[in-house]
Design an enzyme around this catalytic site. Structure first.
Site, PDB file in Angstrom:
ATOM      1  N   LYS A  44      -7.581   3.596  18.436  1.00  0.00           N
ATOM      2  CA  LYS A  44      -8.532   2.549  18.839  1.00  0.00           C
ATOM      3  C   LYS A  44      -8.400   2.183  20.317  1.00  0.00           C
ATOM      4  O   LYS A  44      -9.356   1.756  20.934  1.00  0.00           O
ATOM      5  CB  LYS A  44      -8.349   1.308  17.965  1.00  0.00           C
ATOM      6  CG  LYS A  44      -7.019   0.608  18.216  1.00  0.00           C
ATOM      7  CD  LYS A  44      -6.783  -0.545  17.249  1.00  0.00           C
ATOM      8  CE  LYS A  44      -5.529  -1.288  17.637  1.00  0.00           C
ATOM      9  NZ  LYS A  44      -4.882  -1.999  16.549  1.00  0.00           N
ATOM     10  N   ARG A 139      -0.852 -12.802  11.671  1.00  0.00           N
ATOM     11  CA  ARG A 139      -2.204 -12.246  11.748  1.00  0.00           C
ATOM     12  C   ARG A 139      -2.557 -11.881  10.311  1.00  0.00           C
ATOM     13  O   ARG A 139      -2.690 -12.777   9.493  1.00  0.00           O
ATOM     14  CB  ARG A 139      -2.277 -11.062  12.721  1.00  0.00           C
ATOM     15  CG  ARG A 139      -3.726 -10.752  13.127  1.00  0.00           C
ATOM     16  CD  ARG A 139      -3.854  -9.608  14.108  1.00  0.00           C
ATOM     17  NE  ARG A 139      -3.515  -8.301  13.523  1.00  0.00           N
ATOM     18  CZ  ARG A 139      -3.536  -7.153  14.200  1.00  0.00           C
ATOM     19  NH1 ARG A 139      -3.846  -7.155  15.491  1.00  0.00           N
ATOM     20  NH2 ARG A 139      -3.237  -6.024  13.615  1.00  0.00           N
TER      21      ARG A 139
HETATM   22  C1  LIG Z   1      -3.578  -1.649  16.621  1.00  0.00           C
HETATM   23  C2  LIG Z   1      -2.734  -1.583  15.422  1.00  0.00           C
HETATM   24  C3  LIG Z   1      -1.565  -0.806  15.437  1.00  0.00           C
HETATM   25  C4  LIG Z   1      -1.093  -0.049  16.654  1.00  0.00           C
HETATM   26  O1  LIG Z   1      -0.540  -0.893  17.612  1.00  0.00           O
HETATM   27  P1  LIG Z   1       0.147  -0.335  18.949  1.00  0.00           P
HETATM   28  O2  LIG Z   1       0.807  -1.513  19.531  1.00  0.00           O
HETATM   29  O3  LIG Z   1      -0.948   0.209  19.803  1.00  0.00           O
HETATM   30  O4  LIG Z   1       1.117   0.727  18.556  1.00  0.00           O
HETATM   31  C5  LIG Z   1      -0.840  -0.751  14.259  1.00  0.00           C
HETATM   32  N1  LIG Z   1      -1.205  -1.435  13.155  1.00  0.00           N
HETATM   33  C6  LIG Z   1      -2.310  -2.208  13.110  1.00  0.00           C
HETATM   34  C7  LIG Z   1      -2.648  -2.955  11.869  1.00  0.00           C
HETATM   35  C8  LIG Z   1      -3.108  -2.312  14.243  1.00  0.00           C
HETATM   36  O5  LIG Z   1      -4.215  -3.077  14.200  1.00  0.00           O
END
Ligand SMILES: *Cc1c(COP(=O)(O)O)cnc(C)c1O
Length: 368
Positions: A44, A139
């Protein structure tokens, strides 16, 4: 800088080094696999650009993960063939697409899980779910231990097409909570309570994102954690070094480079003249007076990269001093060889500019 080679390109551009992305993915996958941990490569952060996402597949990620269904669909249509993991708790309005395009999703609501079951029946499909526990980051995820156990039993016993694949957690996002032996240990013990009730092992215990990598590097990851979902640590590899003090020298930081052109060079005072009110974005700034200094104005701005303090100049002596929607102002007084009008300056970046720049259709993406 090499102006000629780019004479047919209009700046700014985003240069993406695919080989370096590949090598970064490979390092993280190896680090994790050595401790029995599979990697969901999170795409993403760069808007799931297919060419870049391919590097995640080729370098050995077990899953390709995103928080947005449109990105997963885009990759599926591009022909990328890996199990897709949906990271954001699904909306009611996207469950049809979720069941059609993603094999795994993270979940926390019974009503949503029931709807996934209904949709699976309609499409004649199965879908795997990882139930999320909130260990304090606040969250997503179920906060109460009894509730997560009930939810797991509900999926296991009442939803025929929805497979209870595992449980997971997310840390270091909203509450900025550090993953530790204690909080991830709690995830493992909740997993084991569920396992004793369903009388089988869970396939996945997913212990977080980039911020969980330090536990692996230190050899302190609780044994039962067998999956991480990693984006930032692979892509720009800045956070672990700058914020956590880990030596990540073997990771490339110049996977994504913003290149912009200088449109003005002038000697100017460092403190604005007149009464300081609010800037173009409604905040009241303060300025340090360092006398007259040489500055360059670049044709790139907040509309492109979002936050200028998350950019890192490649050239020694260049210091970012501010930006507006369409301009970036840098101090070049301390450069050994002073940049000239028309020169191109390069900038490495933290996560936020990568997100904005890759999303922006008016910024050409140039692959190397
Ligand atoms: C964006 C996201 C990640 C990845 O996070 P990074 O800090 O880019 O490694 C992992 N788990 C969830 C639920 C996320 O939304």
């Amino acid at each position: 800088m090499n102006k000629k080679a780019y004479s047919d390109i209009t700046y700014p551009i985003l240069e993406i080094n695919l080989k370096k992305v590949y090598e970064n993915v490979e390092s993280i996958v190896e680090l994790c696999n050595n401790q029995g941990i599979s990697v969901a490569g999170v795409v993403k952060g760069f808007n799931a650009i297919p060419e870049v996402s391919m590097q995640f597949v080729n370098a050995g990620c077990t899953y390709i993960a995103s928080s947005r269904m449109d990105q997963i669909i885009k990759l599926k249509e591009y022909g990328l063939n890996k199990p897709f993991m949906m990271l954001r708790i699904p909306m009611f309005s996207e469950i049809k697409k979720l069941v059609e395009f993603a094999q795994v999703s993270l979940n926390s609501e019974m009503e949503t899980l029931n709807m996934i079951q209904k949709e699976c029946e309609l499409q004649g499909k199965k879908h795997k779910v990882i139930l999320m526990i909130d260990l304090g980051d606040l969250r997503e995820g179920v906060y109460d231990q009894d509730e997560i156990i009930n939810l797991a039993m509900h999926v296991e016993n009442h939803l025929k097409n929805v497979e209870l694949y595992g449980i997971g957690t997310n840390l270091g996002c909203y509450g900025a909570i550090v993953p530790t032996i204690e909080n991830l240990g709690r995830l493992c013990s909740i997993a084991e309570i569920i396992e004793s009730k369903i009388k089988r092992r869970l396939d996945i215990i997913s212990g977080g994102a980039t911020s969980s990598l330090p536990l692996i590097i230190d050899g302190k990851m609780p044994k039962r954690i067998n999956n991480l979902r990693v984006g930032e640590g692979i892509l720009v590899a800045e956070d672990l070094e700058k914020f956590w003090g880990y030596d990540m020298k073997h990771m490339h930081k110049d996977t994504f480079v913003l290149k912009a052109q200088i449109v003005e060079i002038k000697d100017k005072p460092t403190h604005p003249i007149g009464e300081v009110f609010i800037d173009a974005f409604g905040s009241k700034p303060t300025y340090e007076d360092n006398g007259i200094r040489k500055r360059a104005l670049l044709a790139v701005g907040k509309q492109d990269f979002g936050l200028h303090d998350k950019l890192i100049p490649q050239k020694q002596g260049v210091k970012i001093i501010g930006s507006s929607s369409d301009h970036l102002i840098v101090d070049i007084e301390d450069c050994d060889i002073e940049p000239k009008l028309g020169d191109i300056l390069g900038f490495l970046m933290y996560y936020p500019p990568m997100m904005y720049l890759t999303e922006n259709p008016s910024i050409p993406k140039v692959f190397i």
